[in-house]
Design an enzyme around this catalytic site. Structure first.
Site, PDB file in Angstrom:
ATOM      1  N   HIS A 260    -100.924  98.819 -21.415  1.00  0.00           N
ATOM      2  CA  HIS A 260    -100.757  99.198 -22.814  1.00  0.00           C
ATOM      3  C   HIS A 260    -102.044  99.791 -23.390  1.00  0.00           C
ATOM      4  O   HIS A 260    -103.102  99.176 -23.334  1.00  0.00           O
ATOM      5  CB  HIS A 260    -100.346  97.962 -23.621  1.00  0.00           C
ATOM      6  CG  HIS A 260     -99.927  98.249 -25.021  1.00  0.00           C
ATOM      7  ND1 HIS A 260     -98.800  98.966 -25.323  1.00  0.00           N
ATOM      8  CD2 HIS A 260    -100.491  97.911 -26.211  1.00  0.00           C
ATOM      9  CE1 HIS A 260     -98.658  99.049 -26.645  1.00  0.00           C
ATOM     10  NE2 HIS A 260     -99.678  98.435 -27.205  1.00  0.00           N
TER      11      HIS A 260
ATOM     12  N   GLU B  32     -95.965  98.865 -18.656  1.00  0.00           N
ATOM     13  CA  GLU B  32     -95.757  98.308 -19.992  1.00  0.00           C
ATOM     14  C   GLU B  32     -94.322  97.878 -20.248  1.00  0.00           C
ATOM     15  O   GLU B  32     -93.377  98.592 -19.911  1.00  0.00           O
ATOM     16  CB  GLU B  32     -96.115  99.343 -21.057  1.00  0.00           C
ATOM     17  CG  GLU B  32     -97.547  99.794 -21.059  1.00  0.00           C
ATOM     18  CD  GLU B  32     -97.871 100.585 -22.310  1.00  0.00           C
ATOM     19  OE1 GLU B  32     -97.557 100.104 -23.414  1.00  0.00           O
ATOM     20  OE2 GLU B  32     -98.427 101.681 -22.177  1.00  0.00           O
TER      21      GLU B  32
ATOM     22  N   SER C  44     -99.831 102.588 -30.045  1.00  0.00           N
ATOM     23  CA  SER C  44     -99.078 101.363 -30.267  1.00  0.00           C
ATOM     24  C   SER C  44     -98.442 101.372 -31.660  1.00  0.00           C
ATOM     25  O   SER C  44     -97.685 102.294 -31.984  1.00  0.00           O
ATOM     26  CB  SER C  44     -99.989 100.156 -30.057  1.00  0.00           C
ATOM     27  OG  SER C  44     -99.252  98.966 -29.930  1.00  0.00           O
TER      28      SER C  44
END
Length: 307
Positions: A270, A240, A142
């Protein structure tokens, strides 16, 4: 598979659902850490790496002459060495080397470029410990995936040697949130929608930073910068809204002449790799990531003979 993923989603929503406008950042960080249990027999050795709080995570029997530097996710606002300890331990086992987890400074107390400065300080420290660039790989998820890429772009800009490879999970490469998947995956993503992503980006960047600055949003790097990157493996869940962040970035790298593989995992959300206890896909993905890094560090993964 659906039942396991639904259970993970329920766990995550149980945390997000408690947060209100008056919830403190400290409480959010504590709640996020409480989601994850550090299990297994990997060692955990805190260290100050160039003045940045970090930790060596080592699965049993791994080598110490090479390293994977790991940048955790959490929108640059939550996440820690605790929340990602199990993920890092499994990556250490899969790659057969130690992982150096980095507790970089977080927003809103420390905005861009503070995390980047910390990342560069850690790598400089590691080089000072005798690690050659070819013996270092990067990994992150991320926001941490974007930070890993931004760090390599900064190294290139300074004329420094780049790490051997990077493994990126659900990498946040576009803080301007322009990807088409914000529309095509809006109904499928149970957690992240464009307004939330844009709010996190504003909180991290502050009022004056450019969301298209390549050191914050690597998607906007030049072709020359992208071509200079080492081999990359990007994994992302097919559900996502930030799917485009990985796929578009990999396409740009390849078009510039670099090496980047993007894998969209069906049915996954995610950073699904952060739930290896619940999701067999997470275990499989981390094993693949470890093998990828091991191959570019010039050695066989743990448990496989060297060639």
């Amino acid at each position: 598979m659906s039942e396991h993923v639904d259970a993970v989603i329920a766990r995550v929503r149980s945390v997000y659902g408690r947060w209100r406008r008056d919830t403190t950042v400290a409480q959010m960080r504590a709640d996020w850490d409480a989601l994850f249990n550090a299990t297994g027999d990997a060692s955990f050795e805190p260290v100050q790496a160039g003045g940045v709080p970090s930790a060596w995570i080592a699965a049993p029997g791994v080598r110490s002459d090479q390293a994977i530097v790991y940048f955790h996710g959490g929108g640059f606002q939550v996440g820690s060495l605790h929340s990602h300890r199990e993920l890092m331990a499994r990556l250490s086992a899969a790659a057969g080397v130690r992982v150096l987890g980095v507790a970089y400074r977080l927003a809103p107390e420390h905005r861009h470029p503070a995390p980047l400065q910390d990342a560069l300080a850690v790598l400089q420290w590691l080089r000072g410990q005798g690690f050659a660039a070819k013996d270092i790989a990067l990994a992150g998820d991320s926001a941490g995936g974007g930070l890993a890429l931004g760090t390599m772009l900064a190294l290139y800009g300074r004329g420094d040697a780049l790490p051997a490879a990077a493994f990126l999970m659900s990498a946040w490469t576009d803080l301007a949130a322009t990807g088409e998947s914000y529309e095509t995956r809006a109904a499928a993503d149970p957690i992240h929608q464009r307004p939330m992503i844009q709010a996190m980006a504003r909180n991290f960047l502050g009022p004056d930073a450019d969301p298209r600055d390549p050191l914050a949003s690597p998607l906007y790097a030049s072709d020359a910068q992208l071509a200079a990157l080492p081999p990359l493996l990007l994994q992302v869940g097919d559900r996502e809204t930030v799917l485009s962040d990985s796929e578009a970035f990999a396409r740009r790298v390849r078009a510039a002449g670099g090496q980047a593989e993007s894998q969209a995992w069906p049915g996954m959300i995610h950073v699904f790799q952060q739930f290896p206890g619940e999701l067999p896909e997470a275990r499989e993905a981390l094993l693949a990531g470890g093998r990828f890094l091991a191959s570019h560090l010039g050695r066989a993964p743990s448990g496989e003979p060297s060639t």
